[in-house]
Design a protein around this motif. Structure first.
Motif, short mmCIF file in Angstrom:
data_model
loop_
_atom_site.label_atom_id
_atom_site.label_comp_id
_atom_site.label_asym_id
_atom_site.label_seq_id
_atom_site.Cartn_x
_atom_site.Cartn_y
_atom_site.Cartn_z
N GLU A 15 -9.12 6.05 -6.02
CA GLU A 15 -9.17 4.84 -5.36
C GLU A 15 -10.76 4.72 -4.39
O GLU A 15 -10.92 4.93 -3.39
CB GLU A 15 -8.43 5.23 -3.97
N ASP A 73 -12.11 2.09 -3.48
CA ASP A 73 -12.25 1.42 -2.50
C ASP A 73 -12.05 1.99 -0.97
O ASP A 73 -12.67 1.71 -0.19
CB ASP A 73 -11.28 0.07 -2.49
N ARG A 74 -11.03 3.18 -1.37
CA ARG A 74 -10.88 3.76 0.22
C ARG A 74 -12.23 4.87 0.42
O ARG A 74 -12.23 4.98 1.46
CB ARG A 74 -9.39 4.93 -0.02
N GLU A 96 -18.37 -6.46 -3.46
CA GLU A 96 -16.80 -6.40 -2.91
C GLU A 96 -15.95 -5.18 -3.90
O GLU A 96 -15.45 -5.89 -4.72
CB GLU A 96 -16.16 -7.75 -2.58
N ILE A 97 -15.54 -4.11 -3.43
CA ILE A 97 -14.90 -3.27 -4.22
C ILE A 97 -13.49 -3.85 -3.81
O ILE A 97 -12.38 -3.63 -4.46
CB ILE A 97 -15.12 -1.94 -3.80
N ALA A 98 -13.21 -4.10 -2.38
CA ALA A 98 -11.93 -4.46 -1.92
C ALA A 98 -12.10 -5.42 -0.68
O ALA A 98 -13.22 -5.30 -0.40
CB ALA A 98 -11.03 -3.30 -1.66
N ALA A 139 -13.72 -3.25 1.68
CA ALA A 139 -14.93 -2.43 1.23
C ALA A 139 -15.97 -3.05 0.56
O ALA A 139 -15.67 -3.33 -0.67
CB ALA A 139 -14.17 -1.49 0.25
#
Length: 158
Positions: free
Chosen positions: A8, A10-11, A117-119, A122
């Motif tokens: 993950e 984005d995390r 922008e990954i998310a 994020a």
């Protein structure tokens, strides 16, 4: 049958950003940010080498469940060594590249970085296309040659 490893990014990026870590993403995620769609199972990053940043990075990776692959507790001093560390976190593997051959120093990577922008929560600093190509040429492995060919197909020759 063992479960698929968690990845993950984005995390991880959200955690790094929240901790105030200065870093630039390189490797497979950077290839993806520049338009080449391929699977990757880790987040490769180059951190700012100053002590405070390395301490923030170590603290962030610990909060994400990471441990030093050999020594146990993760510290900024351990991460500051000129080496490549793979740290398994609860959100996937993070590879910390610190003063590695073929990898430009952090100030160069930071100067030419792009923001991706990954998310929605994020936004990640990613190395430039020129730096990515230079690192792939320096590494010279089979996957690197495929990445270079696909980058050339998308963006033209270097």
């Amino acid at each position: 049958m063992s479960p698929e490893p968690v990845f993950e990014p984005d995390r991880v990026v959200a955690g790094l950003n929240a901790a105030g870590v200065q870093y630039v993403i390189v490797g497979g995620l950077a290839v993806g940010a520049h338009g080449v769609v391929r699977a990757t199972r880790d987040l490769d990053l180059v951190p700012a080498p100053d002590r405070q940043n390395m301490d923030r990075l170590a603290g962030c990776l610990q909060m994400l469940g990471g441990k030093h692959p050999i020594e146990g507790p993760l510290t900024g001093a351990a991460l500051a060594r000129p080496a490549s560390f793979k740290v398994q976190t609860k959100h996937g593997e993070v590879q910390v590249l610190n003063r590695m051959d073929g990898v430009p120093p952090f100030p160069e990577l930071q100067r030419d970085q792009i923001r991706v922008e990954i998310a929605s929560d994020a936004i990640a600093p990613v190395c430039s296309l020129a730096h990515l190509r230079a690192m792939k040429h320096a590494a010279g492995g089979p996957r690197d040659r495929v990445d270079l060919a696909e980058l050339a197909e998308l963006h033209g020759p270097a």
